[in-house]
Each structure stands twice: as structure tokens, then as C-alpha cells.
Design an enzyme around this catalytic site. Structure first.
Site, mmCIF file in Angstrom:
data_model
loop_
_atom_site.group_PDB
_atom_site.id
_atom_site.type_symbol
_atom_site.label_atom_id
_atom_site.label_comp_id
_atom_site.label_asym_id
_atom_site.label_seq_id
_atom_site.Cartn_x
_atom_site.Cartn_y
_atom_site.Cartn_z
ATOM 1 N N ASP A 106 0.846 -1.199 0.000
ATOM 2 C CA ASP A 106 0.000 0.000 0.000
ATOM 3 C C ASP A 106 0.883 1.252 0.000
ATOM 4 O O ASP A 106 2.038 1.192 0.422
ATOM 5 C CB ASP A 106 -0.876 0.036 1.269
ATOM 6 N N HIS A 107 0.313 2.365 -0.388
ATOM 7 C CA HIS A 107 1.145 3.583 -0.491
ATOM 8 C C HIS A 107 1.763 3.955 0.860
ATOM 9 O O HIS A 107 2.866 4.491 0.925
ATOM 10 C CB HIS A 107 0.335 4.759 -1.075
#
Ligand code: URA
Length: 236
Positions: A106-107
Site C-alpha cells: 500500500d502507499h
């Protein structure tokens, strides 16, 4: 190993189009064994081939296998929308070589991300049949309790997943951190498992894949390295 002409060699390493690589060679920017090679048709055995381009030394690599210590606020998707893409952390020729992340983080997840331009390797590493253990350190909003660890080990039911998903191992680090090992790589899996168990993940870091640990790679956040054969063998 077959010989390749120098223009093809440069192109295969991600230094641009064949036309551009020919220009670089004709301009005297490429040296092999200390001497400029200006004939782009000159052919070389690629095994253990070293060359210099713009005074920088390179080794020919048929494929590249990379580990990156991913910082937060970097997206793994091909078309990043809110944050810079992960390829912005690597030299430009890796974009030309079509290097891609092996799976995604995920970012806001940090830590070990593998990247490669070897489709077979990416496919094999991402296959759900492989059961490669991945180790994460999760920081939680609420205190880590014995009951939480017990639920994660026993298995929690996630929306859209037919079977309950369980951690391979899970242990408390301190009041708000736990170490969890997963063998699957479902979407937002750690965060969703923690939410399903009644807590909330506030930070997540991947610290190992198989027996290859981020500590052993000694990378600062945002740094990357090539993986050698011995390191690749640890990814099981
Ligand atoms: N689990 C998550 O929730 N996010 C990641 O980035 C990786 C595993």
C-alpha cells in the site's frame, strides 16, 4: 552465451531506443575494457560483460532482481494517482527495462519490495501456490492483547474471502506493535485482519520475504540494491 551487437546490448539494458544507443556509441560514450567502442555493430559475449557509459561502470544483466526499502507515500501501481510511483526511486533505465514490483505494498506501507523485469520470476513469486512467508511489523491503534494475537493465529473472516485467513506466526513486540507472518498476499491483508480482529493498523512495515530480511540488506528508506543468486535463493 550468444554474442550481441553493442547497440542491442545497450538497448537491452534500458539505455534507450536502438537509434539513441547507436548515437551514444558513435559519439564515443561507451567503453569496454578501457577503450571506446564506436562501431555499434561490434559484437560481444554478454557473459560477465562490463562496460562504461558516460564514465559510469555497468555490468550486463539479462534480468534485474532488485530489493527496495520502500518509503511511505509511494505508490506501487502502474499508473500512480496520488503519490509518486515506485519507479521514480530507481534509475531511469529500469523503467525502459519494464521493471515492475513483485506484488504490491500500500502507499503507506514501508519496507521490503522486490522488483524485476523477469516475468517468470514475478509470476512465480506472486503465485498463491508458493506460500512464501512475508513478515510484517504492524503498529496498532489500540493495545495489543493476548486475545488479538489468538484471533490472528486462529483465523479471521474477511469480507469477500470464502475462508478465514490466519497468520502463520504472530507475536507481540510491545504495547502497540506486533510481528505477523502471512503466506497469502490478499489486498490490504494485514490491515483488514487487524480490523476484523477489532483493532486498527496505524503503520505497517514489511521486514522480510522468505528468509531474506531487510536488516541483512542494510538499505536506508528509498534505497535499493541488486539481489544476487544467494539472496534470491532465500526467497522461499
Ligand atoms: N497488508 C496490508 O494491509 N498492506 C500491505 O501493504 C501489505 C500487506
Amino acid at each position: 552465451m550468444a554474442k550481441l551487437t553493442l547497440d542491442r546490448i545497450l538497448q537491452s539494458q534500458g539505455f534507450g531506443t536502438r537509434k539513441w544507443c547507436r548515437e551514444l556509441i558513435e559519439d564515443g560514450e561507451v567503453s569496454i575494457a578501457g577503450a571506446a567502442v564506436t562501431d555499434y555493430r561490434a559484437a560481444f559475449d554478454t557473459a560477465d560483460l562490463h562496460f562504461t557509459l558516460f564514465d559510469e561502470d555497468w555490468t550486463y544483466r539479462e534480468h534485474v532482481y532488485i530489493a527496495l526499502n520502500k518509503p511511505a507515500n509511494i505508490e506501487c501501481s502502474r499508473k500512480p494517482s496520488h503519490h509518486p510511483g515506485v519507479l521514480t526511486l530507481l534509475p531511469e533505465q529500469f523503467t525502459w527495462r519494464e521493471v515492475q514490483p513483485v506484488g504490491r505494498l500500500d502507499h503507506d506501507t514501508t519496507g521490503m519490495l522486490l522488483m524485476s523485469d523477469d516475468g517468470a520470476f514475478i509470476h512465480a513469486q506472486s503465485s498463491p501456490k508458493r506460500h512464501v512467508p512475508k513478515l510484517y511489523v504492524a503498529t496498532t491503534h489500540d493495545e495489543v492483547t493476548a486475545a488479538l494475537i489468538e484471533q490472528l493465529l486462529h483465523g479471521v473472516k474477511l469480507h469477500d474471502e470464502p475462508e478465514a485467513l490466519a497468520a502463520v506466526t504472530c507475536r507481540q513486540i510491545d504495547s502497540h506493535r506486533l510481528e505477523i507472518v502471512l503466506e497469502q498476499g490478499k489486498y490490504h491483508q494485514v490491515k483488514r485482519m487487524l480490523a476484523a480482529a477489532g483493532n486498527h493498523c496505524t503503520a505497517l512495515r514489511r521486514t522480510a520475504i522468505g528468509s531474506l530480511t531487510l536488516d541483512a540488506l542494510n538499505l536506508e528508506e528509498g534505497e535499493w540494491c541488486y539481489l544476487d543468486t544467494a539472496q534470491l535463493a532465500l526467497l522461499v
